[in-house]
Motif scaffolding. Structure first.
Motif, PDB file in Angstrom:
ATOM      1  N   PHE A 152       0.830  -1.213   0.000  1.00  0.00           N
ATOM      2  CA  PHE A 152       0.000   0.000   0.000  1.00  0.00           C
ATOM      3  C   PHE A 152       0.865   1.265   0.000  1.00  0.00           C
ATOM      4  N   ASN A 153       1.412   1.660   1.133  1.00  0.00           N
ATOM      5  CA  ASN A 153       2.299   2.819   1.170  1.00  0.00           C
ATOM      6  C   ASN A 153       3.201   2.720   2.387  1.00  0.00           C
ATOM      7  N   VAL A 154       4.222   3.566   2.418  1.00  0.00           N
ATOM      8  CA  VAL A 154       5.222   3.459   3.468  1.00  0.00           C
ATOM      9  C   VAL A 154       4.641   3.831   4.837  1.00  0.00           C
ATOM     10  N   ARG A 155       3.591   4.662   4.861  1.00  0.00           N
ATOM     11  CA  ARG A 155       2.978   5.009   6.142  1.00  0.00           C
ATOM     12  C   ARG A 155       2.336   3.787   6.787  1.00  0.00           C
ATOM     13  N   LEU A 156       1.635   2.967   5.980  1.00  0.00           N
ATOM     14  CA  LEU A 156       1.022   1.748   6.517  1.00  0.00           C
ATOM     15  C   LEU A 156       2.103   0.797   7.011  1.00  0.00           C
ATOM     16  N   PHE A 157       3.146   0.640   6.207  1.00  0.00           N
ATOM     17  CA  PHE A 157       4.263  -0.206   6.635  1.00  0.00           C
ATOM     18  C   PHE A 157       4.827   0.285   7.961  1.00  0.00           C
ATOM     19  N   GLY A 158       5.057   1.605   8.059  1.00  0.00           N
ATOM     20  CA  GLY A 158       5.625   2.170   9.284  1.00  0.00           C
ATOM     21  C   GLY A 158       4.726   1.961  10.486  1.00  0.00           C
TER      22      GLY A 158
END
Length: 475
Positions: A152-158
């Motif tokens: 999805f995006n790096v924010r979700l990963f983070g």
């Protein structure tokens, strides 16, 4: 750092644009901890104990010293050059384009295989609750989950990694308090095999000799591997300079305390020869089972399952970014450098799951032996990378010896040279250790093949790298 040198490195930074800066300083710290507190501690420590006995504490201390030296070198170079190519980009700029190519590809391959060790460990943990279920069922299910988180995006990963790491840290702190209570209250029960006397009661502190202690350093290094992903994640940090300095200091302190204190308590609670093999279950589960606290073993098994998933999550992230960097440099197919509108190189993500497929095959074929085999194969890439980070730092400081850097590694050049010597010794040791012989047997031919590939692609790579940024538009 003079303007001409900055301008030349900026060409590398420019071609790696497209990723989104969505990671906070707190998330950056947690990502580093999440990668380094995983299967190496919770399952691999069982193998390390088998090699060294109680002297494994010395092994992990030596590994911590090497890691501390590496962190200082990385902090200095990351503050100067925060980019997702990180140590690969630094090696390309300060050593040679070939060095940058070898570091990126060897590291990518090593961490891809490390993904296989994590998912292999997941099958061991799930066997605690579901002994009759085939391992490949868990491999497929959890792989799908981790790939979706990264897609999805790096924010979700983070956010996910922050949650995983917070749970692990909380569990380790709880284990430290519980373990301390069990050890210090055991004196009331004279028949209990609990206490610091376990350090010497079963063959002495060095039951496998100094050699066994040194071999266990290899497992300790595997445990600390992934600490370097903080340099890769810095390329997507909101305020990289401030975030990096904070994250490096916090991460190193927590890791040393967690590793050494938890192992010290584990060895005091259960005789080392009971935990000498990590093939069937984690030594932490063994400890909790022997405390006879209702449900404790199941809770610990759940936590270390989360730890393995967290490490998988971090490792898939870092392999994806390294393959992205290779593509933008012109040394991997151009498609792998294309990012989605959310800033995710989705093709590189999918290709980086190849290690999980290999782990599935090995798990079906070798069962309990698959973990140690995957560990030996996966170690070469990170070990070579750590060695090259020390070498690159020596070149970095030579180029900037007259400048005032925002973050400086103490003890230069002796600390960097010590890192080179220790990592070289660790690599040579694998050739004389049956369990780790596949490390160099696989690694050296792999480097030779990569060098041949580099020579063949050297001409067109320059043109590809120049056009990659222009053509790799978001999907």
């Amino acid at each position: 750092m003079n303007n001409s040198q900055l301008a030349r490195f900026d060409t590398i930074t420019e071609r790696e644009k497209g990723l989104h800066r969505g990671l906070s300083a707190r998330q950056l710290s947690m990502i580093a901890i999440g990668g380094a507190i995983g299967t190496g501690l919770f399952l691999g420590s069982g193998f390390a104990i088998g090699f060294a006995g109680p002297a494994v504490l010395v092994s992990y201390f030596i590994g911590a010293v090497i890691t501390l030296l590496l962190m200082g070198c990385m902090a200095e170079m990351t503050v100067a050059h925060p980019t997702s190519g990180s140590f690969g980009a630094w090696a390309e700029f300060y050593v040679s384009p070939l060095a940058g190519f070898l570091v990126r590809f060897a590291y990518w391959a090593g961490v891809v295989f490390a993904l296989g060790t994590e998912i292999t460990a997941v099958t061991v943990y799930m066997r605690f609750w579901f002994p009759g279920t085939p391992g490949w069922v868990w491999i497929l299910g959890f792989t799908l989950l981790i790939v979706l988180v990264n897609a999805f995006n790096v924010r979700l990963f983070g956010a996910v990694e922050y949650g995983f790491s917070a749970l692990k840290i909380s569990a380790i702190v709880a284990f430290l308090f519980l373990g301390a209570w069990v050890v210090f209250s055991a004196s009331a029960n004279s028949g209990a095999q609990i206490g610091f006397s376990n350090y010497t009661a079963f063959g002495g502190f060095f039951p496998r000799g100094v050699w066994g202690m040194w071999v266990a350093v290899l497992v300790s290094l595997f445990s600390y591997f992934s600490i370097e992903m903080i340099a890769v994640a810095a390329g997507e940090a909101k305020d990289p300079q401030r975030a990096i300095a904070h994250a490096f200091r916090a991460t190193m302190l927590r890791l040393v305390l967690f590793y050494l204190l938890t192992l010290a308590l584990v060895l005091a609670m259960v005789p080392w020869n009971v935990m000498a093999s990590g093939a069937t279950q984690s030594p932490f589960v063994t400890v909790m089972t022997r405390t006879h606290i209702a449900g404790a073993a199941g809770v610990v098994n759940f936590v270390i399952l989360i730890a393995a998933l967290s490490a998988m999550n971090s490792q898939l992230y870092i392999t994806t970014r390294m393959l992205f960097s290779l593509s933008r440099a012109g040394f991997a197919p151009r498609r792998l450098g294309v990012v989605t509108r959310n800033g995710v190189p989705i093709a590189a993500l999918l290709v980086s799951t190849v290690g999980i497929g290999l782990a599935t095959v090995l798990n079906v074929r070798y069962h309990e032996r698959s973990f140690l085999l995957m560990l030996a194969i996966s170690m070469f890439g990170p070990m070579f990378t750590w060695l090259m980070i020390f070498v690159t730092h020596l070149r970095f400081r030579q180029r900037h010896r007259e400048e005032k850097l925002p973050f400086r590694m103490w003890g230069y050049p002796f600390t960097s040279m010590a890192g080179v010597a220790l990592m070289s010794a660790a690599l040579v040791t694998t050739m004389f250790t049956r369990e780790f012989r596949p490390t160099l047997v696989y690694g050296v031919p792999f480097l030779v093949v990569l060098t041949g590939v580099y020579v063949l692609r050297r001409g067109p790579a320059v043109t590809v790298a120049q056009s990659a940024v222009e053509e790799a538009q978001p999907l």
